[in-house]
Design a protein around this motif. Sequence first.
Motif, mmCIF file in Angstrom:
data_model
loop_
_atom_site.group_PDB
_atom_site.id
_atom_site.type_symbol
_atom_site.label_atom_id
_atom_site.label_comp_id
_atom_site.label_asym_id
_atom_site.label_seq_id
_atom_site.Cartn_x
_atom_site.Cartn_y
_atom_site.Cartn_z
ATOM 1 N N LYS A 196 0.827 -1.201 0.000
ATOM 2 C CA LYS A 196 0.000 0.000 0.000
ATOM 3 C C LYS A 196 0.868 1.261 0.000
ATOM 4 O O LYS A 196 0.632 2.211 -0.751
ATOM 5 C CB LYS A 196 -0.908 -0.013 1.243
ATOM 6 N N ILE A 197 1.868 1.232 0.868
ATOM 7 C CA ILE A 197 2.711 2.416 0.983
ATOM 8 C C ILE A 197 3.551 2.610 -0.277
ATOM 9 O O ILE A 197 3.760 3.729 -0.743
ATOM 10 C CB ILE A 197 3.576 2.310 2.248
ATOM 11 N N MET A 198 3.990 1.480 -0.831
ATOM 12 C CA MET A 198 4.736 1.575 -2.083
ATOM 13 C C MET A 198 3.872 2.204 -3.166
ATOM 14 O O MET A 198 4.317 3.051 -3.926
ATOM 15 C CB MET A 198 5.148 0.183 -2.522
ATOM 16 N N GLN A 199 2.607 1.756 -3.204
ATOM 17 C CA GLN A 199 1.708 2.296 -4.219
ATOM 18 C C GLN A 199 1.551 3.801 -4.074
ATOM 19 O O GLN A 199 1.569 4.535 -5.049
ATOM 20 C CB GLN A 199 0.341 1.613 -4.123
ATOM 21 N N GLU A 200 1.398 4.232 -2.812
ATOM 22 C CA GLU A 200 1.251 5.674 -2.580
ATOM 23 C C GLU A 200 2.441 6.432 -3.131
ATOM 24 O O GLU A 200 2.308 7.423 -3.848
ATOM 25 C CB GLU A 200 1.144 5.946 -1.068
ATOM 26 N N ARG A 201 3.612 5.916 -2.781
ATOM 27 C CA ARG A 201 4.845 6.586 -3.192
ATOM 28 C C ARG A 201 4.970 6.610 -4.722
ATOM 29 O O ARG A 201 5.288 7.638 -5.310
ATOM 30 C CB ARG A 201 6.022 5.840 -2.565
ATOM 31 N N LEU A 202 4.675 5.474 -5.321
ATOM 32 C CA LEU A 202 4.789 5.385 -6.774
ATOM 33 C C LEU A 202 3.783 6.303 -7.447
ATOM 34 O O LEU A 202 4.083 6.971 -8.433
ATOM 35 C CB LEU A 202 4.605 3.945 -7.234
ATOM 36 N N ASN A 203 2.560 6.332 -6.869
ATOM 37 C CA ASN A 203 1.547 7.223 -7.429
ATOM 38 C C ASN A 203 1.986 8.672 -7.348
ATOM 39 O O ASN A 203 1.789 9.449 -8.281
ATOM 40 C CB ASN A 203 0.224 7.050 -6.687
ATOM 41 N N PHE A 204 2.619 8.984 -6.219
ATOM 42 C CA PHE A 204 3.103 10.352 -6.028
ATOM 43 C C PHE A 204 4.140 10.699 -7.085
ATOM 44 O O PHE A 204 4.065 11.751 -7.738
ATOM 45 C CB PHE A 204 3.696 10.476 -4.620
ATOM 46 N N ILE A 205 5.076 9.792 -7.280
ATOM 47 C CA ILE A 205 6.119 10.050 -8.273
ATOM 48 C C ILE A 205 5.515 10.168 -9.662
ATOM 49 O O ILE A 205 5.845 11.067 -10.434
ATOM 50 C CB ILE A 205 7.188 8.937 -8.234
ATOM 51 N N ALA A 206 4.607 9.231 -9.962
ATOM 52 C CA ALA A 206 3.989 9.243 -11.280
ATOM 53 C C ALA A 206 3.277 10.577 -11.523
ATOM 54 O O ALA A 206 3.345 11.156 -12.600
ATOM 55 C CB ALA A 206 3.006 8.081 -11.401
#
Lengths: 358, 378
Positions: free
Chosen positions: A176-186
């Motif tokens: 979940k946290i990885m997804q958040e971070r990746l979404n942020f970067i994207a």
Amino acid sequence: MNLKKSIISIPWTEKYRPKTIDEVAHQSEVVDALKNSLKTENIPHILFYGPPGTGKTSTILAIATQLFGPKLFRSRVLELNASDERGIQVIRDKVKKFAQLSAIQKDDRYPSPAFKIIILDECDSMTQDAQNALRRIMEQYSKETRFCIICNYISKIIDPLASRCAKFRFKPIPEKIMQERLNFIAKTEGIEIEEKALEALMESSQGDLRKAITILQSTSKMISKKTTQSKPEEKKMAIEEEDTNIETEPNVKITEELIFDVSCSVPLSVVKEFIESCKASSINELVTTCQKLINSAFSIPQILLLSLKMIIEDNFLNNLQKAEICEKISEIESRLIDGADELLQLMELGVCILENYR
Amino acid sequence: MLFLDKYRPKKLEELDIHKKLTPHLKELAETEDLPHLLFYGPSGAGKKTRILSLLREMYGPQVENLSMTQREFSFKSGGKTELTVLSSPFHIELNPSDAGVNDRKVIQEIIKEIASSAPIIVESKSTLESQFKKTNQKEKPKTNTLENTQKKRDFKVVILSEVDQLTKEAQQALRRTMEKYTRTCRIFMDCINISGIIDPLKSRCLGIRIPSPSSQEIKTVLYKTCKKEGIKLPNYFADTIIEKSEFNLRKALLILESAKMDQYPFSQNQTIQPPDWEKLIIKMAHLMIEEQSPARLLILRNSIFELLTHCIPPDLIFKKLTLELIQKVGGEMQKQVIIWAAFFEHRSKLGTKPIIHIEAFMAKFMSLYKQFLSVNFN
């Protein structure tokens, strides 16, 4: 194209390295403990350990910047990693000398407490002797110097060193946290990413945030300019194969297949085929399948991992048989690490599975 | 010049195999913040060719101004090694595993040296270019040609070959170097066994899988080469070549060339001779099946020595011998052959004298085979 290229070309893994400790993803226990020490402007000797890509180096760099600010950073922080010579001689000379220096300078905007930090990154590769040499140094100069030891495997650090430090374990970062971070970067980079592609990204990076970011970045590069370029023939073909809708959409999306393509993870179908051919119980067939697998250049350890999963989920086998295969897989994995030949090892696994399916 | 070098593709568009990868690589070449790359795949699948074409795509034809130098590196900590280095203004290619036990130092010192010296050269060029651009705004075609020959990059490329042969220490040493100097250099690596590379390295670069070419792809290349050379290649003969090549394009082209030397035009019943070492191994397998005795083992020992002195790597001997034996024995014995080959090959990697392990494997096979024969036929 809404993606404006920055003039300085740095990989995203560096670009999005957390600047403050609050930005460090997930590792709440570590962060809480260290925040306290930020308040009191004092830190103990620290030992960080955990799998790659979980933020160990980032955390300590963030703390150091927050404590000293960019101006003092150079004079207060000594970063040594496996790329530097770190034999016993260096510990005795360079580290000792740096440790002896007293820290008086202050930067008003930052707490700048009166000690220095020595970061020993990737300590797994330090020799026992060098580690032993550190023991006394750590105690002797603890007034003006703090050590931060970073490693992947705590078992590689000698006990006397480990007992002198506050140990922090870095957990693999949950999806979940990885997804958040990746979404942020994207979002910051202006790329759209499909829900399914994110899942594929999780799958292939397995808790390694750095890997996930690297894959994301390279994937975004492979697609972002397709629309603007004049295309030679084969390029048109490739587009038809992968993303027919790319030319119509202004915002380029990252799709699931693309992620699999780029991250080079082994598709499950390949492993299925391998296990099926083992079931067929013909050695000659097994040999050809193995050769084909080797020729297709898939990562064999990953094949082992996936077949392990499939074997465990298979209801046809009883527990004893499963245990036997699992044992074989572990043996083969360790042999591969020793540098044994992939084809022969894979064939042996095949024989073992074949025996148990009979 | 060999066909192999003569027709080696130089541009990405010219690559005939794995065309699916080409657009991806092109995109990569276009972008400015390129990650480190790791090409992996079996030999003869076109890893090196692809890397070089990618470089050409990135920097223009100037990368082909190669100079080969035998450089001697001396280390701060004492000692020195010699390495062959291929370099152009934009990249440098070296095979650090050639330095043997010193590979860690090579990585630590040489790459640092290259990486920290790179920007000075390139920056001056890029500023020159931008000045040139400013002054020549009107003459658009001219700037275009300039851009074609000299593409602007802020970094240099270091190509490391056979990284899977590097010691673990050397790989460890690469980790932080790769992060630290990303501003000034990119590292392209190639390897055969991806399992020989530590995870932290893998997670730092973008892996590009290059599988063996399919038989169809090999065929296309063979026909293309033959057309350029004016050779007539009958269909059945192309199939034989592909079968013998084991999906190794380099081998396929070499076979084609040697077959042409041997007899041309190709005839219906022309056979392709396996290389001498393969012949010897086939003979060895035959001897092992024929008789199982210490005396036979003594005869075989000479053959092993001969193979090893001809620099045939032990794992190759193991593999070939295993495959030969599998063809000659049946069911239960096949399994035993595989199990013991895997066992002894692993040991030979741990030890230092491969001959002991090869011989042990042969002895094991003989004893098992003799037992098998006496149980089944007595």
